[in-house]
Design a protein around this motif. Structure first.
Motif, PDB file in Angstrom:
ATOM      1  N   ALA A 144       0.832  -1.208   0.000  1.00 44.97           N
ATOM      2  CA  ALA A 144       0.000   0.000   0.000  1.00 44.97           C
ATOM      3  C   ALA A 144       0.862   1.251   0.000  1.00 44.97           C
ATOM      4  O   ALA A 144       1.959   1.281   0.569  1.00 44.97           O
ATOM      5  N   GLY A 145       0.360   2.305  -0.623  1.00 47.42           N
ATOM      6  CA  GLY A 145       1.107   3.545  -0.736  1.00 47.42           C
ATOM      7  C   GLY A 145       1.011   4.409   0.505  1.00 47.42           C
ATOM      8  O   GLY A 145       0.051   4.310   1.285  1.00 47.42           O
ATOM      9  N   THR A 146       1.997   5.278   0.681  1.00 48.12           N
ATOM     10  CA  THR A 146       2.013   6.214   1.809  1.00 48.12           C
ATOM     11  C   THR A 146       2.273   7.643   1.343  1.00 48.12           C
ATOM     12  O   THR A 146       2.505   8.529   2.164  1.00 48.12           O
ATOM     13  N   ASP A 147       2.250   7.888   0.029  1.00 45.15           N
ATOM     14  CA  ASP A 147       2.513   9.214  -0.512  1.00 45.15           C
ATOM     15  C   ASP A 147       1.276  10.090  -0.327  1.00 45.15           C
ATOM     16  O   ASP A 147       0.219   9.804  -0.885  1.00 45.15           O
ATOM     17  N   PRO A 148       1.382  11.190   0.450  1.00 49.59           N
ATOM     18  CA  PRO A 148       0.196  12.035   0.665  1.00 49.59           C
ATOM     19  C   PRO A 148      -0.319  12.695  -0.602  1.00 49.59           C
ATOM     20  O   PRO A 148      -1.477  13.125  -0.647  1.00 49.59           O
ATOM     21  N   GLU A 149       0.529  12.787  -1.633  1.00 51.51           N
ATOM     22  CA  GLU A 149       0.074  13.370  -2.891  1.00 51.51           C
ATOM     23  C   GLU A 149      -0.726  12.392  -3.735  1.00 51.51           C
ATOM     24  O   GLU A 149      -1.310  12.785  -4.747  1.00 51.51           O
ATOM     25  N   LEU A 150      -0.749  11.121  -3.334  1.00 52.39           N
ATOM     26  CA  LEU A 150      -1.545  10.105  -4.032  1.00 52.39           C
ATOM     27  C   LEU A 150      -2.436   9.393  -3.021  1.00 52.39           C
ATOM     28  O   LEU A 150      -2.252   8.205  -2.734  1.00 52.39           O
ATOM     29  N   PRO A 151      -3.411  10.106  -2.455  1.00 53.54           N
ATOM     30  CA  PRO A 151      -4.236   9.513  -1.394  1.00 53.54           C
ATOM     31  C   PRO A 151      -5.047   8.312  -1.854  1.00 53.54           C
ATOM     32  O   PRO A 151      -5.403   7.459  -1.044  1.00 53.54           O
ATOM     33  N   MET A 152      -5.343   8.230  -3.156  1.00 53.86           N
ATOM     34  CA  MET A 152      -6.121   7.087  -3.648  1.00 53.86           C
ATOM     35  C   MET A 152      -5.354   5.778  -3.536  1.00 53.86           C
ATOM     36  O   MET A 152      -5.934   4.698  -3.588  1.00 53.86           O
ATOM     37  N   LEU A 153      -4.023   5.847  -3.353  1.00 53.30           N
ATOM     38  CA  LEU A 153      -3.218   4.634  -3.176  1.00 53.30           C
ATOM     39  C   LEU A 153      -2.936   4.351  -1.703  1.00 53.30           C
ATOM     40  O   LEU A 153      -2.276   3.358  -1.394  1.00 53.30           O
ATOM     41  N   GLY A 154      -3.427   5.207  -0.820  1.00 57.84           N
ATOM     42  CA  GLY A 154      -3.171   5.044   0.608  1.00 57.84           C
ATOM     43  C   GLY A 154      -4.172   4.148   1.286  1.00 57.84           C
ATOM     44  O   GLY A 154      -4.632   4.424   2.414  1.00 57.84           O
ATOM     45  N   GLY A 155      -4.543   3.071   0.647  1.00 53.30           N
ATOM     46  CA  GLY A 155      -5.483   2.111   1.205  1.00 53.30           C
ATOM     47  C   GLY A 155      -5.440   0.827   0.414  1.00 53.30           C
ATOM     48  O   GLY A 155      -4.589   0.645  -0.468  1.00 53.30           O
ATOM     49  N   VAL A 156      -6.363  -0.061   0.719  1.00 49.97           N
ATOM     50  CA  VAL A 156      -6.472  -1.337   0.018  1.00 49.97           C
ATOM     51  C   VAL A 156      -7.815  -1.369  -0.695  1.00 49.97           C
ATOM     52  O   VAL A 156      -8.856  -1.080  -0.095  1.00 49.97           O
ATOM     53  N   LEU A 157      -7.793  -1.694  -1.977  1.00 53.52           N
ATOM     54  CA  LEU A 157      -9.030  -1.829  -2.737  1.00 53.52           C
ATOM     55  C   LEU A 157      -9.730  -3.122  -2.351  1.00 53.52           C
ATOM     56  O   LEU A 157      -9.132  -4.199  -2.379  1.00 53.52           O
ATOM     57  N   PHE A 158     -11.007  -3.017  -1.992  1.00 47.47           N
ATOM     58  CA  PHE A 158     -11.873  -4.181  -1.780  1.00 47.47           C
ATOM     59  C   PHE A 158     -12.794  -4.248  -3.000  1.00 47.47           C
ATOM     60  O   PHE A 158     -13.651  -3.382  -3.187  1.00 47.47           O
ATOM     61  N   ASP A 159     -12.597  -5.253  -3.822  1.00 53.12           N
ATOM     62  CA  ASP A 159     -13.331  -5.406  -5.076  1.00 53.12           C
ATOM     63  C   ASP A 159     -14.193  -6.661  -4.972  1.00 53.12           C
ATOM     64  O   ASP A 159     -13.691  -7.786  -5.038  1.00 53.12           O
ATOM     65  N   ILE A 160     -15.499  -6.456  -4.819  1.00 55.60           N
ATOM     66  CA  ILE A 160     -16.439  -7.564  -4.621  1.00 55.60           C
ATOM     67  C   ILE A 160     -17.188  -7.803  -5.919  1.00 55.60           C
ATOM     68  O   ILE A 160     -17.864  -6.909  -6.439  1.00 55.60           O
ATOM     69  N   GLU A 161     -17.043  -9.008  -6.448  1.00 55.83           N
ATOM     70  CA  GLU A 161     -17.741  -9.359  -7.685  1.00 55.83           C
ATOM     71  C   GLU A 161     -17.980 -10.857  -7.707  1.00 55.83           C
ATOM     72  O   GLU A 161     -17.037 -11.643  -7.530  1.00 55.83           O
TER      73      GLU A 161
END
Length: 362
Positions: A144-161
């Protein structure tokens, strides 16, 4: 006389860069030991190495660097000044062109519809195994990312399908994917980006033998055990990149490795690019991996002792991926030097990580 290591340390060039510039005839050491091949530099060459490092950081072409170094100490500095000015004009033109292209891209983005927003407003309540969720979180959390300029990478995607929950994390330089079977989800695809504090709280709750339920209702995400314990929070208000495009790679050469032995080889093996490499202000070790004719993966010494393609990766990221693989044996998949290295589980094709290659000096 200065050793190549001292010259590298004091000039800002890496050891491998100094070797490259020696082979290219740009900065030839004052003396080379005829027996060991070890390079030694005269005191005056330190200033040349520092100048070379500055020119390299400015992305000056090698042909121009040769002329700058040749004319630097001369009485007539007109050639050097003209070369510097010409390169600066090239950079300014390139920056102007890039700004124009980025302005067009921003306009195109503004005009685009955002179908991903629909995936973040749907609801889902699948059930899944607590041990499987814990293992999947362990497999992806490191990327997971920690760059504050890329907040969309500062988490884990949960993809339910369908019958699966896929967890995905990336910081641009590595990407990890894991799959967890689920039941009770018959609706449309749902995606949320769960912030890392909530991810860690979920990991602390998961791991027991029971079944847990993941509830997604708009931007609210809840994980609840059968005993009534739960953690909840809001998802990030960002869309995650289409990871399916990122993992669609040409097949590489696969080799099964003993993790303990390979980890030791990586930790004790040679380091490329002068022991360190800089990116985004960080300094890190780089390992070069290659395959022999029999398919064995080895950590290469200066990239010269492998038969096939070589690929360089961040050493710490590689060690993290080996740990996250959580198996005594893992599959390493190596393609071209410009392709990511894949670390896969031999018993689970749906859980893997990708490490972006590092460009080698020269």
């Amino acid at each position: 006389m200065r050793s190549i290591g001292e010259t590298a340390r004091d000039s800002g060039l890496s050891v491998s860069a100094l070797r490259f510039y020696d082979r290219a005839g740009v900065l030839v050491p004052a003396w080379v030991d005829p027996v060991s091949g070890y390079r030694w530099y005269a005191p005056g060459q330190l200033d040349e190495a520092r100048l070379l490092a500055r020119l390299r950081r400015a992305d000056m072409p090698l042909a121009d660097i040769r002329l700058v170094l040749a004319g630097w100490t001369g009485a007539d500095t007109d050639l050097v000044r003209q070369l510097l000015e010409a390169h600066l004009r090239r950079l300014e033109r390139g920056l102007s062109d890039a700004r124009g292209e980025f302005s067009t891209l921003r306009a195109l983005l503004d005009d685009r519809e955002k179908p991903m927003t629909q995936l973040r407003t749907a609801a889902a309540r699948p059930a899944l195994g607590s041990p499987e969720l814990a293992a999947a979180l362990d497999a992806v959390r490191f990327a997971a990312g920690t760059d504050p300029e890329l907040p969309m990478l500062g988490g884990v995607l949960f993809d339910i399908e369908g019958d699966a929950l896929r967890l995905v994390a990336t910081d641009r330089y590595r990407l990890a994917v894991a799959r967890v079977p689920v039941t009770g989800h018959g609706g449309p695809r749902v995606q949320v980006v769960v912030p890392l504090p909530l991810v860690d709280a979920m990991r602390a709750l998961a791991g027991g033998p029971e079944t847990v339920r993941l509830a997604v209702d708009g931007d609210r995400v809840t994980l609840e055990t059968g005993g009534g314990r739960q953690v909840a929070g809001r998802s990030l208000d960002h869309d995650f990149p289409d990871y399916r495009r990122l993992v669609s790679l040409p097949a590489g050469r696969r080799t099964v490795v003993d993790v303990a032995a390979f980890r030791q080889a990586v930790q004790e093996g040679p380091v490329r690019t002068g022991e360190v490499r800089e990116a985004d202000g960080a300094v890190f070790d780089v390992s070069v991996l290659g395959t022999d004719a029999d398919g064995t993966v080895r950590v290469c010494d200066d990239g010269t002792d492998a038969d096939g393609d070589r690929v360089a990766v961040n050493r710490a990221f590689l060690l993290d991926a080996l740990d996250a693989g959580a198996r005594e044996r893992l599959v390493l998949e190596l393609g071209a030097s410009t392709a990511p290295v894949a670390v896969r589980r031999p018993d689970d094709e749906d859980t893997f990580s990708l490490l972006m290659p590092v460009r080698l000096d020269g």
